[in-house]
Design a protein around this motif. Sequence first.
Motif, PDB file in Angstrom:
ATOM      1  N   ALA A 169       0.825  -1.207   0.000  1.00 25.89           N
ATOM      2  CA  ALA A 169       0.000   0.000   0.000  1.00 25.89           C
ATOM      3  C   ALA A 169       0.862   1.261   0.000  1.00 25.89           C
ATOM      4  N   ARG A 170       2.008   1.183   0.655  1.00 23.48           N
ATOM      5  CA  ARG A 170       2.893   2.336   0.740  1.00 23.48           C
ATOM      6  C   ARG A 170       3.681   2.558  -0.552  1.00 23.48           C
ATOM      7  N   LEU A 171       4.162   1.459  -1.143  1.00 22.77           N
ATOM      8  CA  LEU A 171       5.018   1.564  -2.327  1.00 22.77           C
ATOM      9  C   LEU A 171       4.223   1.696  -3.621  1.00 22.77           C
ATOM     10  N   GLY A 172       2.948   1.264  -3.595  1.00 25.54           N
ATOM     11  CA  GLY A 172       2.117   1.390  -4.783  1.00 25.54           C
ATOM     12  C   GLY A 172       2.608   0.536  -5.938  1.00 25.54           C
ATOM     13  N   ASP A 173       2.690   1.152  -7.119  1.00 26.61           N
ATOM     14  CA  ASP A 173       3.068   0.428  -8.339  1.00 26.61           C
ATOM     15  C   ASP A 173       4.582   0.247  -8.491  1.00 26.61           C
ATOM     16  N   LYS A 174       5.345   0.682  -7.508  1.00 24.55           N
ATOM     17  CA  LYS A 174       6.809   0.551  -7.606  1.00 24.55           C
ATOM     18  C   LYS A 174       7.252  -0.911  -7.612  1.00 24.55           C
ATOM     19  N   VAL A 175       6.563  -1.759  -6.847  1.00 25.94           N
ATOM     20  CA  VAL A 175       6.996  -3.147  -6.677  1.00 25.94           C
ATOM     21  C   VAL A 175       6.700  -3.940  -7.950  1.00 25.94           C
ATOM     22  N   SER A 176       7.745  -4.594  -8.470  1.00 28.22           N
ATOM     23  CA  SER A 176       7.597  -5.398  -9.687  1.00 28.22           C
ATOM     24  C   SER A 176       7.529  -6.888  -9.396  1.00 28.22           C
ATOM     25  N   VAL A 177       8.185  -7.346  -8.320  1.00 28.14           N
ATOM     26  CA  VAL A 177       8.202  -8.762  -7.962  1.00 28.14           C
ATOM     27  C   VAL A 177       8.165  -8.884  -6.439  1.00 28.14           C
ATOM     28  N   ILE A 178       7.498  -9.925  -5.960  1.00 32.33           N
ATOM     29  CA  ILE A 178       7.455 -10.210  -4.523  1.00 32.33           C
ATOM     30  C   ILE A 178       8.063 -11.583  -4.279  1.00 32.33           C
ATOM     31  N   ILE A 179       8.979 -11.669  -3.311  1.00 29.87           N
ATOM     32  CA  ILE A 179       9.521 -12.957  -2.871  1.00 29.87           C
ATOM     33  C   ILE A 179       8.925 -13.230  -1.499  1.00 29.87           C
ATOM     34  N   LEU A 180       8.181 -14.325  -1.387  1.00 27.74           N
ATOM     35  CA  LEU A 180       7.319 -14.540  -0.235  1.00 27.74           C
ATOM     36  C   LEU A 180       7.609 -15.867   0.455  1.00 27.74           C
ATOM     37  N   PHE A 220       3.626 -17.265  -8.816  1.00 28.68           N
ATOM     38  CA  PHE A 220       4.195 -17.335 -10.157  1.00 28.68           C
ATOM     39  C   PHE A 220       5.261 -18.413 -10.246  1.00 28.68           C
ATOM     40  N   ASP A 221       6.082 -18.516  -9.218  1.00 26.43           N
ATOM     41  CA  ASP A 221       7.166 -19.494  -9.217  1.00 26.43           C
ATOM     42  C   ASP A 221       7.342 -20.014  -7.796  1.00 26.43           C
ATOM     43  N   PHE A 222       8.172 -21.055  -7.665  1.00 27.33           N
ATOM     44  CA  PHE A 222       8.294 -21.755  -6.394  1.00 27.33           C
ATOM     45  C   PHE A 222       9.742 -22.193  -6.209  1.00 27.33           C
ATOM     46  N   VAL A 223      10.333 -21.839  -5.081  1.00 24.94           N
ATOM     47  CA  VAL A 223      11.697 -22.267  -4.770  1.00 24.94           C
ATOM     48  C   VAL A 223      11.714 -22.842  -3.359  1.00 24.94           C
ATOM     49  N   VAL A 224      12.625 -23.779  -3.126  1.00 28.55           N
ATOM     50  CA  VAL A 224      12.749 -24.431  -1.821  1.00 28.55           C
ATOM     51  C   VAL A 224      14.034 -23.959  -1.146  1.00 28.55           C
ATOM     52  N   LYS A 225      13.918 -23.581   0.129  1.00 33.58           N
ATOM     53  CA  LYS A 225      15.100 -23.176   0.898  1.00 33.58           C
ATOM     54  C   LYS A 225      16.003 -24.385   1.146  1.00 33.58           C
ATOM     55  N   PRO A 226      17.302 -24.171   1.227  1.00 37.04           N
ATOM     56  CA  PRO A 226      18.009 -22.931   0.906  1.00 37.04           C
ATOM     57  C   PRO A 226      18.121 -22.745  -0.603  1.00 37.04           C
ATOM     58  N   VAL A 227      17.871 -21.556  -1.086  1.00 35.82           N
ATOM     59  CA  VAL A 227      17.886 -21.283  -2.516  1.00 35.82           C
ATOM     60  C   VAL A 227      19.169 -20.531  -2.864  1.00 35.82           C
ATOM     61  N   SER A 228      19.787 -20.912  -3.956  1.00 32.01           N
ATOM     62  CA  SER A 228      21.030 -20.269  -4.377  1.00 32.01           C
ATOM     63  C   SER A 228      20.733 -18.907  -5.002  1.00 32.01           C
ATOM     64  N   VAL A 271       7.289 -17.806  -4.458  1.00 28.09           N
ATOM     65  CA  VAL A 271       7.098 -18.382  -3.130  1.00 28.09           C
ATOM     66  C   VAL A 271       8.311 -19.211  -2.754  1.00 28.09           C
ATOM     67  N   GLN A 272       8.765 -19.077  -1.507  1.00 22.47           N
ATOM     68  CA  GLN A 272       9.855 -19.905  -1.012  1.00 22.47           C
ATOM     69  C   GLN A 272       9.443 -20.527   0.316  1.00 22.47           C
ATOM     70  N   THR A 273       9.857 -21.752   0.504  1.00 22.63           N
ATOM     71  CA  THR A 273       9.520 -22.446   1.733  1.00 22.63           C
ATOM     72  C   THR A 273      10.570 -23.492   2.042  1.00 22.63           C
ATOM     73  N   GLY A 274      10.678 -23.830   3.315  1.00 19.34           N
ATOM     74  CA  GLY A 274      11.595 -24.891   3.710  1.00 19.34           C
ATOM     75  C   GLY A 274      10.949 -26.251   3.633  1.00 19.34           C
ATOM     76  N   GLN A 275       9.672 -26.298   3.305  1.00 20.01           N
ATOM     77  CA  GLN A 275       8.943 -27.562   3.236  1.00 20.01           C
ATOM     78  C   GLN A 275       8.613 -27.870   1.785  1.00 20.01           C
ATOM     79  N   GLY A 276       9.334 -28.804   1.186  1.00 20.48           N
ATOM     80  CA  GLY A 276       9.097 -29.167  -0.195  1.00 20.48           C
ATOM     81  C   GLY A 276       7.923 -30.098  -0.324  1.00 20.48           C
ATOM     82  N   GLY A 277       7.720 -30.649  -1.498  1.00 22.27           N
ATOM     83  CA  GLY A 277       6.638 -31.588  -1.724  1.00 22.27           C
ATOM     84  C   GLY A 277       5.562 -31.014  -2.605  1.00 22.27           C
ATOM     85  N   ILE A 278       4.894 -31.885  -3.317  1.00 28.84           N
ATOM     86  CA  ILE A 278       3.909 -31.458  -4.291  1.00 28.84           C
ATOM     87  C   ILE A 278       2.719 -30.766  -3.631  1.00 28.84           C
ATOM     88  N   GLU A 279       2.359 -31.168  -2.386  1.00 30.21           N
ATOM     89  CA  GLU A 279       1.225 -30.543  -1.729  1.00 30.21           C
ATOM     90  C   GLU A 279       1.469 -29.054  -1.519  1.00 30.21           C
TER      91      GLU A 279
END
Length: 522
Positions: free
Chosen positions: A43-54, A100-108, A81-89
């Motif tokens: 809400a503060r940055l508005g349209d400035k943000v192009s990508v979110i890593i969550l 949009f995309d999915f990475v598992v910790k630890p990510v290079s 999205v990044q998480t330490g818990q892998g798996g198809i679920e």
Amino acid sequence: MSTHILLIDDDPVQRRLLRHAVERIGHTAHMAENGKQGLEALARLGDKVSVIILDLMMPEMNGIAFLNAMHDQGVDIPVIVQTGQGGIETVVMAMRAGAFDFVVKPVSPERIGTAINNALKVDRTAAVRSPSRSRGGAIRFDDIVAVSPAMSRVMELARRAAQSDIPVVLEGESGVGKEMVARAIQAGSDRAHKPFVTVNCGAIPNNLVESILFGHEKGAFTGATEKHAGKFAEADGGTLFLDEIGDLPLEVQVKLLRAIQHGEIETVGARRTQKVDVRLISATNKDLIAAVKNGEFREDLYYRLNVFPITIPALRRRKEDIPVLARTFAERFAGGQKLERVPDITPAAMALLTAFDWPGNIRQLENSIFRAVVLAEEPHLDIGDFPQIAAQIPGYITEDGESIFMGNRDVLQVPSMAVNHMPPVYPDFAGTGIGEERQFRQPSAANTPSEGTISGLGHDGEVRTIAGVEEELIRFALRFYRGQMSEVARRLGIGRSTLYRKLKDYGIDPDDPLKTRELERV
């Protein structure tokens, strides 16, 4: 110009590592500790943000809740999205929520850099996503892609509504195209060249709804440093589209009712009312009758708005529209990407798209085609170009018993339910050779596994050996997955070579159906 990336993670060490990785490739990093702070940062940055890593697992508001909140507010920013818990679920849960995309910790740093570049590649061409953007908001009935009888009925009602100023309520799930129908009604009416103003009632903070709709005078409240006209005044002479009308606060509903009844609005802080000439079109994905019964929506306002209701069916209720929509989106996005030719959608991929139920409706299909076109490496779109969809459909086998592979990904087997979901008239498969290449079938009754359980006790009443239970489980899996060795190994959590070794140890012949049925006699 630096690209702004929002990093949302409750782990300070992980935030620091991500910040270094993002800044090292030339981007500007903004950080938040949880989903709630992430929404505030947006809400503060508005349209400035192009990508979110969550991050997915966070206190206060986790990643899935954040994705849902983004969707509810109409925010359309690629999320990795990044998480330490892998798996198809976990993958399925995140993708269903719009990741949009999915990475598992630890990510290079290399992997996160690639994910960011892919997301930016999509974001840079996002202007072609919506016909309303590419055509300046002028959408006609002919621009709405639909061939199903259900949508033909919707178009018929919408054309009738366009011939008068009658209030219209468009009902349907999120993503079915309610705004497009509203714009088409506007374009087909006498107000075609007048303003069309949209308001997402669910995305406005409750304390600002009244000011945004009806305007305010300078000094009307703290922070009102100048006069604001309001959406009703902006739409004067034209059409006001109130999306998610069911989310309006009750106190604002009173003022809206007065505006509809008397054609005048009361600006916040003003001494006099102001006359307006506005055609009102509302939209909702809620059951307004239930909201009235629960005291969440005024009954008198409901009857004022619900003069001409039009229900837009979910995409899963009109499967006939999926092929023509998919091809239309592919053509549009190929033009936006300036590709030499429009990528074909293979029959197998079209079967996959048709089999899927699309909980996000047309918006989800549009985004899936867009992502596939942007990231495709071949001149056609195949199953492997839709991993988010493929991950959500259980596997079946083709008529010839072969599995369909997605490059170096796990095996995906085109679901037999694709046959059941094919519409009676399906012109997109005519002449494609699908009948010659692959015929899809449902599992026969003879191939259906028994509804039994594997017992921990043998016939002698004693606990069975691990080897005995393992052998029975392998036999059951072979029969359940019809001898598809890759699928059996994957579901059992072992490698194919290990599976073959165990088959040899237990004397199991996967090609002999009698032996795979021995589990019924155990």
